[in-house]
Design an enzyme around this catalytic site. Structure first.
Site, mmCIF file in Angstrom:
data_model
loop_
_atom_site.group_PDB
_atom_site.id
_atom_site.type_symbol
_atom_site.label_atom_id
_atom_site.label_comp_id
_atom_site.label_asym_id
_atom_site.label_seq_id
_atom_site.Cartn_x
_atom_site.Cartn_y
_atom_site.Cartn_z
ATOM 1 N N LYS A 189 0.843 -1.215 0.000
ATOM 2 C CA LYS A 189 0.000 0.000 0.000
ATOM 3 C C LYS A 189 0.876 1.263 0.000
ATOM 4 O O LYS A 189 2.091 1.186 -0.103
ATOM 5 C CB LYS A 189 -0.974 -0.039 1.184
ATOM 6 C CG LYS A 189 -1.823 -1.322 1.248
ATOM 7 C CD LYS A 189 -2.933 -1.365 0.192
ATOM 8 C CE LYS A 189 -3.532 -2.758 -0.008
ATOM 9 N NZ LYS A 189 -4.460 -3.210 0.993
HETATM 10 C C1 LIG Z 1 -5.478 -4.282 1.388
HETATM 11 C C2 LIG Z 1 -6.945 -4.025 1.396
HETATM 12 C C3 LIG Z 1 -7.755 -4.254 2.521
HETATM 13 C C4 LIG Z 1 -7.278 -4.992 3.740
HETATM 14 O O1 LIG Z 1 -6.147 -4.511 4.302
HETATM 15 P P1 LIG Z 1 -5.168 -5.498 5.147
HETATM 16 O O2 LIG Z 1 -4.275 -4.506 5.826
HETATM 17 O O3 LIG Z 1 -4.465 -6.345 4.153
HETATM 18 O O4 LIG Z 1 -6.003 -6.275 6.076
HETATM 19 C C5 LIG Z 1 -9.074 -3.875 2.477
HETATM 20 N N1 LIG Z 1 -9.601 -3.336 1.372
HETATM 21 C C6 LIG Z 1 -8.874 -3.139 0.251
HETATM 22 C C7 LIG Z 1 -9.525 -2.517 -0.932
HETATM 23 C C8 LIG Z 1 -7.533 -3.495 0.229
HETATM 24 O O5 LIG Z 1 -6.825 -3.332 -0.892
#
Ligand SMILES: *Cc1c(COP(=O)(O)O)cnc(C)c1O
Length: 394
Positions: A189
């Site tokens: 991210k």
């Molecule tokens: C990565 C992601 C999540 C979840 O995040 P985690 O930190 O991996 O639990 C939720 N929604 C979207 C759209 C994502 O890309």
């Protein structure tokens, strides 16, 4: 292999983590508050609650907003499964709103028609709607916020891709048109804490409930206790929560990464603009900005992902292109398999044909590598590999 996404860790990040390791608090210490304050300041929002990951942030946010058994949550099929799963965790049902085929985010007009049709037929309206800022691009939040007021649902933005993005000149996470927003700090991210997430909100009750939820449903606030405190040691469990805490080790990394958030997003924007130029002439259509669909010019994507759709003119299909790119050492990906087509959701009654825009997009979608440390040489190599794969005869 050039990966589709990768973290950027500096010596300063490492020093911040080492400081915590040498210090007093590995968890429940001051680094958490520092990280929360940095994010709240950046977003211009009243409260920020750090949690263990982005999925926990969604779980905490929908629970704190009051979603429960028998309620209904609507989201989009073009997302990671967590956007929908959060409803299932609290015993609520899920339904979907299709995406706009150009912006690839929730089609706010489709949301409006679905709400209208549901009201007219006396069907169940949603308690919560979760728009997803897919690839970092803000959804049409003004219209979604207006519909929330008209139909009485709450809005939780899944902003896992979009810290650092702006909508109409205002940072995503300001919650101007929503009840809360959630972030993820997974390494792919925009900023990372290894694993980590956050709920941001201007609503005091939602914030207090999210804080309790991340630590077993326990409060130390006498005002929220049944009969007042017994003394310094006293706490009460007033609801059923989880241990969803983030450690100080993670929070120190997050606070350090926040200092480079704008730099990360600016580099992502540069690379995305460069892709647009380099890809001209190839049978690949990039995600359209909201601005081209009557949106506001001051919206900017955080460019978590650079996705393209293979056009019908291409000589090969997406599967073939994916394989050729991987064989050429380019770590392409596909975002996303429509959530309603996973076996778990099919068992709940969903199936092919129900959300045609998301399904058609999925057939032709490919995510190209994009991350701040990517060099122009690496990007040129990705484009050369694409050109070769698309021009090679079968
Ligand atoms: C990565 C992601 C999540 C979840 O995040 P985690 O930190 O991996 O639990 C939720 N929604 C979207 C759209 C994502 O890309």
């Amino acid at each position: 292999m050039i990966p589709y996404g990768h973290q950027s860790i500096s010596e300063e990040d490492i020093a911040a983590v080492v400081d915590v390791l040498r210090g007093e608090w590995l968890t429940q210490g001051p680094a958490i508050e520092r990280f929360e304050a940095a994010v709240a300041d950046y977003c211009g929002v009243k409260h920020a609650v750090a949690v263990a990951n982005g999925t926990a942030a969604l779980h905490a946010a929908v629970w704190a907003a009051g979603l429960g058994p028998g309620d209904l949550l609507w989201t989009v099929p073009n997302t990671f499964v967590a956007s929908a799963n959060c409803a299932r965790y609290v015993g609520a049902d899920v339904d979907f709103v299709d995406i706009d085929p150009a912006t690839l985010t929730m089609d706010a007009r489709a949301l409006e028609s679905k709400l209208l049709a549901t009201r007219e037929s006396g069907g169940r309206l949603p308690e919560v709607v979760v728009p997803v800022h897919f690839a970092g691009q803000p959804c049409d939040m003004a219209l979604i916020g207006e519909l929330a007021r008209d139909y009485g649902f709450r809005v939780i933005e899944d902003a896992a891709h979009a810290i650092g993005a702006t909508y109409r000149g205002v940072p995503v996470g300001s919650c101007e048109h929503s009840d809360a927003a959630t972030f993820s700090f997974h390494p792919v991210k925009i900023i990372t804490t290894g694993e980590g997430g956050m709920v941001v909100t201007n609503d005091d009750i939602v914030a207090a409930r999210a804080r309790e939820f991340r630590t077993h449903g326990i409060t130390r606030d006498p005002a929220r206790m049944s009969g007042g405190s017994h003394g310094e040691w006293y706490y009460e469990q007033i609801a059923l929560g989880y241990n969803y805490r983030m450690t100080d080790i993670q929070a120190a990394l997050g606070a350090s990464q926040m200092k480079r958030l704008d730099e990360f997003v600016e580099r992502r924007i540069e690379l995305a603009e460069r892709y647009r130029v380099l890809l001209a002439g190839l049978p690949l259509v990039p995600q359209a900005p909201l601005a081209n669909r009557g949106g506001h010019p001051e919206s900017r994507s955080a460019w978590h992902l650079f996705v393209v759709q293979l056009t019908a003119e291409a000589s090969i299909d997406r599967g073939e292109l994916f394989d050729r790119m991987r064989a050429a050492g380019v770590g392409v990906q596909v975002h996303y398999i429509p959530v309603h087509l996973h076996p778990y959701y099919r068992e709940l009654g969903f199936g092919p044909g129900m959300f045609p825009q998301a399904e058609q997009y999925y057939q032709r979608a490919l995510t190209l590598p994009l991350y701040p440390a990517m060099t122009e040489m690496q990007q040129d190599a990705v484009v050369d590999a694409l050109r070769e794969a698309l021009e090679e005869k079968q």
